[in-house]
Design an enzyme around this catalytic site. Structure first.
Site, PDB file in Angstrom:
ATOM      1  N   HIS A 185       0.817  -1.220   0.000  1.00  0.00           N
ATOM      2  CA  HIS A 185       0.000   0.000   0.000  1.00  0.00           C
ATOM      3  C   HIS A 185       0.842   1.257   0.000  1.00  0.00           C
ATOM      4  O   HIS A 185       0.423   2.295  -0.495  1.00  0.00           O
ATOM      5  CB  HIS A 185      -1.017  -0.051   1.141  1.00  0.00           C
ATOM      6  CG  HIS A 185      -2.125  -1.004   0.837  1.00  0.00           C
ATOM      7  ND1 HIS A 185      -2.091  -2.320   1.208  1.00  0.00           N
ATOM      8  CD2 HIS A 185      -3.246  -0.844   0.103  1.00  0.00           C
ATOM      9  CE1 HIS A 185      -3.165  -2.925   0.747  1.00  0.00           C
ATOM     10  NE2 HIS A 185      -3.891  -2.057   0.070  1.00  0.00           N
ATOM     11  N   GLU A 432     -10.839 -11.065  -4.264  1.00  0.00           N
ATOM     12  CA  GLU A 432      -9.395 -10.950  -4.072  1.00  0.00           C
ATOM     13  C   GLU A 432      -8.841 -12.101  -3.249  1.00  0.00           C
ATOM     14  O   GLU A 432      -7.663 -12.144  -2.938  1.00  0.00           O
ATOM     15  CB  GLU A 432      -9.040  -9.594  -3.435  1.00  0.00           C
ATOM     16  CG  GLU A 432      -9.841  -9.221  -2.227  1.00  0.00           C
ATOM     17  CD  GLU A 432      -9.551  -7.806  -1.727  1.00  0.00           C
ATOM     18  OE1 GLU A 432      -8.604  -7.163  -2.206  1.00  0.00           O
ATOM     19  OE2 GLU A 432     -10.284  -7.350  -0.824  1.00  0.00           O
ATOM     20  N   CYS A 503      -9.892  -3.637 -10.161  1.00  0.00           N
ATOM     21  CA  CYS A 503      -9.419  -2.403  -9.522  1.00  0.00           C
ATOM     22  C   CYS A 503      -8.030  -2.559  -8.925  1.00  0.00           C
ATOM     23  O   CYS A 503      -7.525  -1.650  -8.282  1.00  0.00           O
ATOM     24  CB  CYS A 503     -10.405  -1.907  -8.473  1.00  0.00           C
ATOM     25  SG  CYS A 503     -10.613  -3.046  -7.104  1.00  0.00           S
TER      26      CYS A 503
HETATM   27  C1  PEP Z   1      -6.473  -5.276  -4.511  1.00  0.00           C
HETATM   28  O1  PEP Z   1      -6.239  -6.076  -3.612  1.00  0.00           O
HETATM   29  O2  PEP Z   1      -6.181  -5.485  -5.705  1.00  0.00           O
HETATM   30  C2  PEP Z   1      -7.107  -3.981  -4.214  1.00  0.00           C
HETATM   31  C3  PEP Z   1      -7.508  -3.169  -5.162  1.00  0.00           C
HETATM   32  O3  PEP Z   1      -7.225  -3.622  -2.896  1.00  0.00           O
HETATM   33  P1  PEP Z   1      -5.983  -3.126  -2.029  1.00  0.00           P
HETATM   34  O4  PEP Z   1      -4.830  -2.894  -2.960  1.00  0.00           O
HETATM   35  O5  PEP Z   1      -6.401  -1.890  -1.331  1.00  0.00           O
HETATM   36  O6  PEP Z   1      -5.756  -4.271  -1.095  1.00  0.00           O
HETATM   37 MG    MG Z   2      -7.086  -5.809  -1.660  1.00  0.00          MG
END
Ligand code: PEP
Ligand code: MG
Length: 572
Positions: A185, A432, A503
């Site tokens: 992140h 996911e 996403c």
């Molecule tokens: C993902 O896991 O691809 C996602 C979009 O969520 P995050 O990156 O916030 O875990």
């Molecule tokens: Mg995620």
């Protein structure tokens, strides 16, 4: 360029030029306080104290008054506009290196004395009430209002995603961290700032020194320290080229995103806070596909945002998007996104062995039902101001789905009772976790749409911690198992007539655009800055010609090579 110290326990912020004198006074005052402390310690030494003790205090006093410490520290304040604590730690690093390089054992050991003196000064500074007036940010690092001319780069061992968020408004033009993965992140927030960053550069914070010049090649993950003129010229050329390319792509902003064979492709934005909506619109996004609401919950100490504060943030994002849909994901805290009240040590090391497999995302929300309903109410209330969709992260069990649906019904009831308005909202799930991908039909019965989070889907399919640079070479979006899961989720959702989007970072990576189109994907959500280049790929693609290569790529031993061969000529 500049390298900031990685001493995150000390406040780092820039002071306004008119405060330089005051800041130097703070430093002087701290030095005088420590000098008085040391002298009184020396005076009060018992008569039978060993003579070395008094000699040691003499050494500390001498170091304290040495120009190399306080004199040079003043320069960091005057020239760089660092706050006194930051200036002092920067100078300590310079001196500590000099001590490390000394031949003489006795002198080398004086480094520990120097550190103790600096610690005393930092403590004196932290007791100084004058600090509060000039400080612009207290958590971790912060940098604003800097008037210097050289571009600044932050080099640190690690930066938490919450701290990275604070840099959104800062002057840093690049980041380098020793640890972390490409889809951690921290890296995601850096990417959303649209500036070069390299994470997982191992020894960078030790090897790069203050005032070194560095080239950060975020595309290849390369950092070049003290580049030769010819290398610098090459990178300047590349930088100019990419600026030209960017300006050219930005002209596509108002062009509808349609393939050569007339397929409309939805390009949405990922945002972290309501203020990002502006960048989304400017990039030509037709909505927000992922609002990572957990960032509203960070940097808050123990006080989390209440219903009204959350409602205002969601409403602001909805209003800023001017009638376009906004997909708000319920909090995805845990793993590498801890709340302040769950310290990163708590999550990473001491109590939880595998935080990515722990109390994260919807699991955490369901364990705090009152908080979860509060967030759902806030999101529902925002729906009275525009098109809102709710997205649930990390769903893996049908029981979680049922509890979520119940919580939503209860939140609606509470709003009815309180007389709050809200509109119908669609409910979606992040796919996911492989379990959700594999049992998609059962899940889909309860949801209006799904969004594939490839970042976590890759992590959980390949058992690779996305934030761990030690295994980052194994984090492979091209792995056939990953591609197979993504293809099957898209195909099944399309077959059931449910909207499906991606996403995760793959959506904004142009290496995957044709492949995802071939899988039948028609909705991509990404950082606003990535939208123009993905749109260009879409405009040049012909989905009828892409389908034919899909099976070949999915069954190849090396899908990446197969995809490059199969799609590139079509895309150009
Ligand atoms: C993902 O896991 O691809 C996602 C979009 O969520 P995050 O990156 O916030 O875990
Ligand atoms: Mg995620």
């Amino acid at each position: 360029m500049l390298v900031a110290s990685s001493r995150v326990d000390v406040a780092h912020y820039f002071i306004a030029p008119e405060h330089v004198e005051d800041e130097v006074d703070r430093l002087r005052h701290a030095r005088d306080t420590v000098a008085a402390e040391l002298s009184s310690l020396q005076r009060d030494l018992p008569a039978d104290a060993p003579a070395e003790l008094s000699a040691l205090l003499d050494v500390h006093l001498m170091l304290l008054h040495d120009e190399a410490l306080t004199g040079a520290t003043k320069h960091w304040i005057a020239d760089r506009h660092y706050n006194a604590e930051w200036a002092l730690s920067a100078q300590l690093e310079v001196l500590a290196r000099q001590f490390d390089e000394m031949e003489d054992d006795y002198l080398r050991e004086r480094k520990a004395d120097l550190e103790q003196v600096v610690e005393r000064m930092l403590r004196a500074l932290s007791r100084d009430p004058a600090a509060a007036g000039h400080e612009q940010q207290t958590s971790g690092f912060a940098a604003r209002d800097f008037t210097g001319e050289d571009p600044l780069v932050l080099v640190a061992n690690d930066v938490a995603p919450a701290d990275m968020m604070q840099f959104k408004r800062s002057v840093f033009s690049g980041f380098i961290t020793d640890v972390g993965g490409r889809t951690s992140h921290t890296a995601i927030v850096a990417r959303s700032m649209d500036i070069p960053a390299v994470v997982g550069a191992r020894e960078a914070s030790r090897l790069i020194r203050p005032d070194d010049w560095v080239v950060i090649d975020g595309d290849t993950g390369v950092v070049i320290v003290d580049p030769s003129p010819i290398v610098l010229e090459e990178y300047r050329f590349r930088q100019r080229q990419s600026e030209l390319e960017r300006a050219r792509l930005n002209r596509l902003r108002h062009t509808p995103s349609v393939t050569l064979d007339g397929q409309a492709i939805e390009l949405l934005a990922n945002i972290e806070q309501p203020g990002d909506a502006r960048a989304a619109l400017e990039a030509g996004a037709v909505g927000v596909g992922l609002f990572r609401s957990e960032f509203l919950f960070m940097n808050r100490g123990n006080e989390l945002p209440g219903e009204d504060e959350q409602f205002e943030a969601y409403r602001d994002a909805v209003l800023a998007m001017k009638g376009l849909p906004v997909t708000i994901r319920t909090v995805d805290v845990g793993a590498d996104k801890p709340l302040d009240r769950m310290s990163i040590q708590e999550l990473r090391h001491e109590h939880v062995l595998n935080p990515a497999l722990g109390l994260r995302a919807i699991r955490w929300s369901l364990s705090e039902p009152g908080m979860f309903r509060q967030q759902l109410r806030a999101i529902l209330r925002a729906s009275a101001f525009g098109r809102v969709r709710i997205l649930i992260p990390m769903v893996a069990h049908l029981s979680e789905v049922k509890m979520t649906v119940d919580a939503l019904a209860r939140a609606r009831q509470q709003l009815d009772d309180a007389g709050h308005l809200y509109a119908p909202v669609e409910l979606g799930a992040m796919v996911e976790v492989p379990a959700a991908a594999l049992s998609l039909p059962q899940f889909l019965r309860h949801f209006d749409f799904v969004s594939i989070g490839t970042n976590d889907l890759i992590q959980y399919t390949l058992a690779i911690d996305r934030a761990d640079d030690a295994v980052s070479h194994l984090y492979d979006p091209w792995h056939p198992a990953v591609l197979g899961l993504i293809a099957s989720v898209i195909a099944r959702a399309n077959a059931m007539g449910k909207a499906v989007s991606v996403c995760g970072e793959m959506a904004g990576d142009s290496a995957f655009t044709e492949l995802l189109l071939a899988m039948g994907l028609r909705s991509f959500s990404m950082h606003p800055a990535q939208i123009p280049s993905i749109k260009q790929r879409v405009l040049r693609a012909d989905t009828r010609r892409l389908y034919g290569a899909l099976d070949r790529v999915l069954s190849a031993d090396a899908p990446q090579i197969e995809a490059a061969a199969a799609f590139a000529p079509i895309a150009r």
